[in-house]
Motif scaffolding. Structure first.
Motif, PDB file in Angstrom:
ATOM      1  N   LEU A  16      -0.258   6.214 -10.436  1.00 17.66           N
ATOM      2  CA  LEU A  16      -1.143   6.415 -11.497  1.00 17.66           C
ATOM      3  C   LEU A  16      -0.744   6.632 -12.667  1.00 17.66           C
ATOM      4  CD1 LEU A  16      -3.744   8.611  -9.007  1.00 17.66           C
ATOM      5  CD2 LEU A  16      -4.219   6.368 -10.381  1.00 17.66           C
ATOM      6  N   ARG A  37       0.796  -1.113   0.101  1.00 13.79           N
ATOM      7  CA  ARG A  37       0.157   0.073   0.108  1.00 13.79           C
ATOM      8  C   ARG A  37       0.996   1.172   0.046  1.00 13.79           C
ATOM      9  NH1 ARG A  37      -4.718  -1.544   4.344  1.00 13.79           N
ATOM     10  NH2 ARG A  37      -5.941  -2.833   2.898  1.00 13.79           N
ATOM     11  N   ALA A  53      -3.111   4.074  -1.823  1.00 15.21           N
ATOM     12  CA  ALA A  53      -3.330   3.095  -2.816  1.00 15.21           C
ATOM     13  C   ALA A  53      -2.911   1.633  -2.487  1.00 15.21           C
ATOM     14  CB  ALA A  53      -2.757   3.458  -4.171  1.00 15.21           C
ATOM     15  N   VAL A  79     -12.515   3.218  -5.635  1.00 17.46           N
ATOM     16  CA  VAL A  79     -12.302   4.391  -4.967  1.00 17.46           C
ATOM     17  C   VAL A  79     -13.090   4.502  -3.772  1.00 17.46           C
ATOM     18  CG1 VAL A  79     -11.529   6.702  -4.852  1.00 17.46           C
ATOM     19  CG2 VAL A  79     -10.985   5.549  -6.832  1.00 17.46           C
ATOM     20  N   VAL A 128      -1.421  -1.562  -4.558  1.00 13.29           N
ATOM     21  CA  VAL A 128      -1.161  -1.695  -5.892  1.00 13.29           C
ATOM     22  C   VAL A 128      -0.308  -3.320  -6.141  1.00 13.29           C
ATOM     23  CG1 VAL A 128      -0.498   0.688  -5.941  1.00 13.29           C
ATOM     24  CG2 VAL A 128       1.443  -0.980  -5.446  1.00 13.29           C
ATOM     25  N   ILE A 170      -2.853  -0.582 -10.180  1.00 17.64           N
ATOM     26  CA  ILE A 170      -3.620  -0.166  -9.033  1.00 17.64           C
ATOM     27  C   ILE A 170      -4.620  -0.943  -8.799  1.00 17.64           C
ATOM     28  CG2 ILE A 170      -4.615   2.023  -7.703  1.00 17.64           C
ATOM     29  CD1 ILE A 170      -2.584   3.751  -9.227  1.00 17.64           C
ATOM     30  N   PRO A 199      -8.252   9.352 -10.342  1.00 15.82           N
ATOM     31  CA  PRO A 199      -8.231   7.937 -10.690  1.00 15.82           C
ATOM     32  C   PRO A 199      -9.000   7.700 -11.777  1.00 15.82           C
ATOM     33  CG  PRO A 199      -9.289   7.749  -8.755  1.00 15.82           C
ATOM     34  CD  PRO A 199      -8.852   9.424  -8.967  1.00 15.82           C
ATOM     35  N   ARG A 238      -7.023  -0.554  -5.819  1.00 12.96           N
ATOM     36  CA  ARG A 238      -7.868   0.058  -5.355  1.00 12.96           C
ATOM     37  C   ARG A 238      -7.470   1.218  -4.375  1.00 12.96           C
ATOM     38  NH1 ARG A 238     -10.379  -3.648  -0.337  1.00 12.96           N
ATOM     39  NH2 ARG A 238      -8.171  -4.426   0.363  1.00 12.96           N
ATOM     40  N   MET A 239      -8.222   2.141  -4.056  1.00 11.53           N
ATOM     41  CA  MET A 239      -7.591   3.257  -3.706  1.00 11.53           C
ATOM     42  C   MET A 239      -8.590   3.946  -2.545  1.00 11.53           C
ATOM     43  SD  MET A 239      -6.170   5.663  -7.044  1.00 11.53           S
ATOM     44  CE  MET A 239      -5.976   6.978  -5.735  1.00 11.53           C
ATOM     45  N   VAL A 245       1.207   8.021  -4.825  1.00  6.45           N
ATOM     46  CA  VAL A 245       0.133   7.635  -5.413  1.00  6.45           C
ATOM     47  C   VAL A 245       0.087   8.484  -6.961  1.00  6.45           C
ATOM     48  CG1 VAL A 245      -2.353   7.696  -5.205  1.00  6.45           C
ATOM     49  CG2 VAL A 245      -1.100   7.053  -3.047  1.00  6.45           C
TER      50      VAL A 245
END
Length: 246
Positions: free
Chosen positions: A27, A16, A78, A55, A80, A34, A49, A36-37, A23
């Motif tokens: 992106l 994370r 985020a 998100v 990843v 990625i 995003p 989720r954020m 972040v």
């Protein structure tokens, strides 16, 4: 059941990233997936995003529970996937005169490696080379210290550092190992247009076998008031000197 367990393990191993620079750089990197954020509404004004990334909008206190204590998340977190491994041969194919290469011998602190990546980006280094088992994995702390450079500086992980140094020499690089025990200064050791700067671990320095695979050993001319420099500071100074001499 085995497939589900493997998927769960993979999810647990995802790093994370936190902080707007880390972040935002993730992106912007087309090679980075990625998953989720989490964003605060304030951070969402600066970070937009793609629609295919899930998100969750939350308060800053909620995001603080997703990262290590006191981590400066700046309203952005985020999850990843790690970047794909890069081959040393592919990196060496991109070599250009005047762009130094950094080789780290068992430098394990993520903050130091992150800071070295940041300096590598600042001085347009070709990339960094580390061992796969004696270097930190991608993590939030490393990405934050790198301030976006994790996404832009090529990072090669190798099994055998001595063998990698041989391959680096075959690509035309002059290998300079930095050690306080050397008689020669870095300025005196520089000369060839392609330079690989080799730095040892925090405290212990370069291993003997690593030093044996260098073309020259050199030291930074620091005052006797200090015994040594932090490895990330030494890397920044050495990169500047190499770029200035190119």
């Amino acid at each position: 059941m085995r497939r589900k367990a493997r998927q769960q393990t993979k999810a647990e191993n995802r790093p994370r990233f936190w902080g707007r620079h880390a972040v935002a750089a993730a992106l912007d990197n087309p090679e980075r997936r990625i998953v989720r954020m989490w964003l605060t509404r304030e951070a969402a004004e600066f970070l937009v995003p793609p629609k295919d990334i899930p998100v969750t909008y939350a308060e800053a206190a909620d995001l603080a529970r997703l990262v290590p204590g006191d981590a400066p998340h700046q309203g952005a977190v985020a999850e990843v996937e790690r970047l794909e491994d890069m081959l040393l041969a592919d990196l060496l194919d991109q070599a250009e005169d005047g762009r130094p290469l950094l080789v780290l011998d068992q430098v394990t602190d993520p903050h130091n490696v992150g800071a070295i990546l940041r300096s590598a980006a600042a001085f347009d280094a070709l990339g960094i080379v580390t061992q796969d088992r004696h270097a930190p994995p991608e993590s939030g702390a490393l990405a934050k210290a790198a301030s976006g450079a994790l996404e832009t500086v090529p990072w090669v992980r190798v099994v055998n550092l001595a063998r990698a140094l041989e391959e680096i020499a075959e690509a035309g690089f002059w290998r300079i190992g930095l050690t306080g025990d050397a008689d020669t200064s870095l300025q005196e050791a520089l000369g060839p247009k392609r330079v690989a700067l080799v730095l040892g671990a925090e405290g212990e320095g370069m291993r003997q076998n690593t030093a044996a695979h260098c073309d020259a050993l050199a030291k930074l001319p620091i005052s006797g008031k200090m015994e040594s420099l932090n490895v990330s500071n030494a890397a920044a100074i050495a990169l500047y000197a190499a770029r200035a001499a190119a």
